[in-house]
Design a protein around this motif. Structure first.
Motif, short mmCIF file in Angstrom:
data_model
loop_
_atom_site.label_atom_id
_atom_site.label_comp_id
_atom_site.label_asym_id
_atom_site.label_seq_id
_atom_site.Cartn_x
_atom_site.Cartn_y
_atom_site.Cartn_z
N UNK A 131 0.85 -1.20 0.00
CA UNK A 131 0.00 0.00 0.00
C UNK A 131 0.88 1.25 0.00
N UNK A 132 1.90 1.28 0.84
CA UNK A 132 2.79 2.45 0.91
C UNK A 132 3.56 2.60 -0.39
N UNK A 133 3.94 1.50 -1.01
CA UNK A 133 4.67 1.52 -2.29
C UNK A 133 3.77 2.07 -3.39
N UNK A 134 2.49 1.63 -3.38
CA UNK A 134 1.51 2.10 -4.36
C UNK A 134 1.29 3.61 -4.20
N UNK A 135 1.19 4.08 -2.96
CA UNK A 135 1.00 5.50 -2.67
C UNK A 135 2.21 6.29 -3.19
#
Ligand code: ZN
Length: 64
Positions: free
Chosen positions: A56-60
């Motif tokens: 999720x943090x990588x996608x953000x």
């Protein structure tokens, strides 16, 4: 050592540590087995949670 009767196939199990029936492979559904079961999936759930959090943090980061 205490004899435990499998709730599925009614076979006696003498292994106190066994979580699964030796005869039918079903869960023995006893309190000790339940606690033993809870002990093992916990780190797995934490690992999945960390992986999801990283994704999720990588996608953000990519979206920004
Ligand atoms: Zn059984």
């Amino acid at each position: 050592m205490a004899e435990y009767i499998c709730p599925h196939c009614k076979q006696p199990i003498y292994d106190d540590e066994a979580l699964l029936c030796l005869y039918c492979g079903q869960s023995l559904m006893r309190p000790v087995g339940f606690m033993g079961k809870l002990k093992y999936p916990a780190p797995k759930i934490i690992m999945i949670f960390i992986v999801v959090l990283l994704l999720v943090s990588f996608t953000i980061l990519i979206i920004r």
